[in-house]
Write a protein that holds these residues in place. Structure first.
Motif, PDB file in Angstrom:
ATOM      1  N   ALA A 179       0.834  -1.211   0.000  1.00 28.06           N
ATOM      2  CA  ALA A 179       0.000   0.000   0.000  1.00 28.06           C
ATOM      3  C   ALA A 179       0.863   1.252   0.000  1.00 28.06           C
ATOM      4  N   HIS A 180       0.400   2.247  -0.726  1.00 27.00           N
ATOM      5  CA  HIS A 180       1.063   3.552  -0.713  1.00 27.00           C
ATOM      6  C   HIS A 180       0.044   4.610  -1.158  1.00 27.00           C
ATOM      7  N   PHE A 181       0.489   5.871  -1.138  1.00 26.79           N
ATOM      8  CA  PHE A 181      -0.387   6.952  -1.586  1.00 26.79           C
ATOM      9  C   PHE A 181      -0.397   7.040  -3.110  1.00 26.79           C
ATOM     10  N   LEU A 182      -1.532   7.494  -3.627  1.00 27.17           N
ATOM     11  CA  LEU A 182      -1.667   7.740  -5.055  1.00 27.17           C
ATOM     12  C   LEU A 182      -2.091   9.207  -5.225  1.00 27.17           C
ATOM     13  N   ASP A 183      -1.223   9.974  -5.892  1.00 28.62           N
ATOM     14  CA  ASP A 183      -1.473  11.413  -6.045  1.00 28.62           C
ATOM     15  C   ASP A 183      -1.383  11.824  -7.509  1.00 28.62           C
ATOM     16  N   GLU A 184      -1.574  13.117  -7.729  1.00 27.89           N
ATOM     17  CA  GLU A 184      -1.500  13.688  -9.081  1.00 27.89           C
ATOM     18  C   GLU A 184      -2.403  12.906 -10.036  1.00 27.89           C
TER      19      GLU A 184
END
Ligand SMILES: [Zn+2]
Lengths: 151, 389
Positions: free
Chosen positions: A113-118
């Protein structure tokens, strides 16, 4: 009567402060050194199970083999699943709204899991191709990968 | 017991104040592999995995979940044990109960602590009662300091006597390659060490160690088929005390207290009349010097008030009539979640004759091990070389 009960009760503050450290060990040290110094992401192959693990580990979870090798994986990967967080709590690492995604890096058999941005929230989908954005000031922490973004 | 249970293998890590070379899973895995090698078994043959440590002592929670690659528990049945200083012994007892149930023929139990990674003192203060104790609490030294001052006042023992325990432990540890504090010290060194909380000095206390121990327990059929030197678990007992009970410090009390209650019950189960003759070696849980002297008395190795005479006469040395903690004990190695399991494993090594340099120089057929911790729990485990012993 109800009111009297309330005023006669006590509470005792229970604040505890406990600092900790965690030594990254054999495999964690290799992972973070490569990430910090070379912007490389390492996985661990198990030749018995024919799988590559991310995050890396010294022991195969499935077959209990000792794992000593590493391979470079990613940096590109695929969204396996995701969620949009729309509520905010003090414990959250970010203020809502933000996206979490489980990302399987190219060459790895497991996701993390990680962040998803832009990204436009409406366009996020399972199977979306993504790439990491590395932090400029890398400290040996999983946030040395700041987040993933669509390719 | 209706179904016999044996220790068919075990192993431990080297214990040290610093283990920067491994993470928690890797450290635990060292002990697990050592135990499997000792038992000549593979992880596939294990039916159940029991993991013990103290929550948050190394700054982590739910280690049974995320250490699963280190413990080998992936896909297996198992559970997590957290009972204070007794953790490792409770893990053994729980493993033994599972084997004795007939449902799990081969059980792996593990105890570990990587103490350098967390704030043990702070978390220990969370063990104190939220209303009556926590605002006053400050880790474990004070508890044993009260025990020491009370003991001296009651029986006329001196600080030299506790120093003798400190010396015995560290000199024994020098013979144990796995021990943490292998110190070539004498009584003067102990008395000259820094006073922490009267009468407890630095060398009166256990260290904060990193380390792990693992053991494999099996049913009689497996033990006889697979193990050349099974060590049998003959009896177990656990007694609880109330935390806010202060009477335990009064060593003159005639009221049954937790350790004595536990000893009495386990002796009754085994038909023990004279424990100092029945058992050939003892491994007791002594986080501080004074607690070893109190153990001598609570275990009935001597009359109340005579514990310090035993250490004075050298009776409890490795070569003495009643060897106590030939391994160097908790005073030399305290990786909390593993400490009480190490008592059982060290006793098993003595019975097998595999203790190496710290093997007691006599025929060891029976051993008694103790543990305490948390809110004054006591766990005792009695071992024997054969089912006839
Ligand atoms: Zn594998």
């Amino acid at each position: 009567m109800e009111e009297k009960h309330t005023t006669d009760t006590f509470e005792v503050d229970q604040r505890l402060t406990a600092h900790g450290t965690y030594w990254a060990g054999k495999m964690g040290t290799r992972f973070y050194t490569a990430l910090r110094d070379q912007q490389k992401i390492l996985g661990t192959p198990c030749t018995t199970c024919n799988k590559v693990f991310w995050p890396p580990r010294s022991i195969c979870t499935f077959c209990f083999s000792e794992l000593k090798d590493v391979v470079e994986i990613g940096p590109r990967g695929t969204v396996e699943t995701f969620t949009l967080v729309t509520y905010t709590e003090p414990i959250h690492p970010r203020t809502a709204p933000f996206l979490y995604a489980v990302i399987k890096l190219d060459g790895a058999d497991t996701g993390m899991a990680h962040f998803l941005d832009e990204v436009e929230i409406d366009k996020v989908h399972i199977g979306m191709r993504v790439q990491p954005v590395f932090a400029k000031d890398r400290k040996g922490n999983i946030l040395d990968i700041q987040y993933f973004k669509p390719i | 017991m209706k179904r016999n249970v044996a220790i068919i293998g075990g192993g431990q890590t080297f214990h040290a104040a610093r283990r920067h070379d491994v993470d928690q899973a890797e450290m635990v895995n060292e002990a697990v592999r050592a135990a499997l090698n000792d038992a000549r078994m593979t992880m596939d043959e294990i039916d159940l995995v029991i993991l013990g440590n103290m929550e948050f002592f190394e700054g982590t929670h739910m280690t049974d979940c995320w250490l699963v690659h280190g413990t080998g528990a992936y896909g297996k049945q198992g559970l997590k044990i957290t009972t204070g200083g007794t953790v490792g012994a409770t893990a053994v007892v729980t493993a033994a109960h599972h084997v004795a149930s007939g449902l799990f023929p081969r059980v792996l139990c593990i105890g570990f602590e990587k103490q350098e990674e967390g704030d043990t003192g702070a978390i220990l203060s969370g063990v104190a009662h939220p209303l009556w104790g926590r605002s006053l609490a400050g880790a474990a030294v004070g508890y044993f300091a009260m025990m020491g001052s009370s003991y001296m006042a009651a029986w006329g023992a001196t600080e030299e006597h506790s120093a003798m325990v400190a010396v015995k432990a560290r000199q024994n540890a020098r013979k144990n390659k796995y021990a943490h504090l292998k110190l070539d010290i004498g009584i003067e060194d102990v008395l000259n060490s820094r006073m922490l909380s009267w009468p407890i000095r630095m060398l009166d206390m256990c260290p904060a160690s990193n380390g792990a121990c693992a053991m494999i327990l099996a049913d009689e059929k497996t033990a006889k088929a697979r193990c050349k030197k099974p060590v049998w678990i003959r009896a177990m007992d656990t007694a609880h005390n109330e935390q806010f009970e202060l009477d335990w410090r009064d060593v003159k009390t005639t009221r049954p207290i937790f350790s004595r209650t536990c000893a009495k019950r386990i002796y009754r189960k085994l038909g023990v009349q004279k424990p100092s003759e029945y058992f050939d070696v003892f491994e007791v849980y002594e986080p501080a010097t004074w607690s070893e002297l109190v153990w001598y008395e609570d275990l009935g190795l001597c009359a109340p008030g005579e514990g310090f005479r035993l250490i004075e006469k050298g009776v409890t040395e490795i070569g003495g009539a009643i060897p106590v903690n030939p391994s160097g004990g908790v005073l030399s190695t305290n990786c909390i979640g593993a400490s009480a399991m190490l008592r059982v494993w060290e006793a098993a090594l003595q019975i097998r004759g595999d203790a190496g340099e710290h093997q007691v120089p006599k025929d060891v057929r029976r051993a008694l091990t103790t543990a305490y911790g948390g809110t004054n729990w006591t766990v005792m485990t009695a071992l024997s070389r054969t089912l006839d012993d």
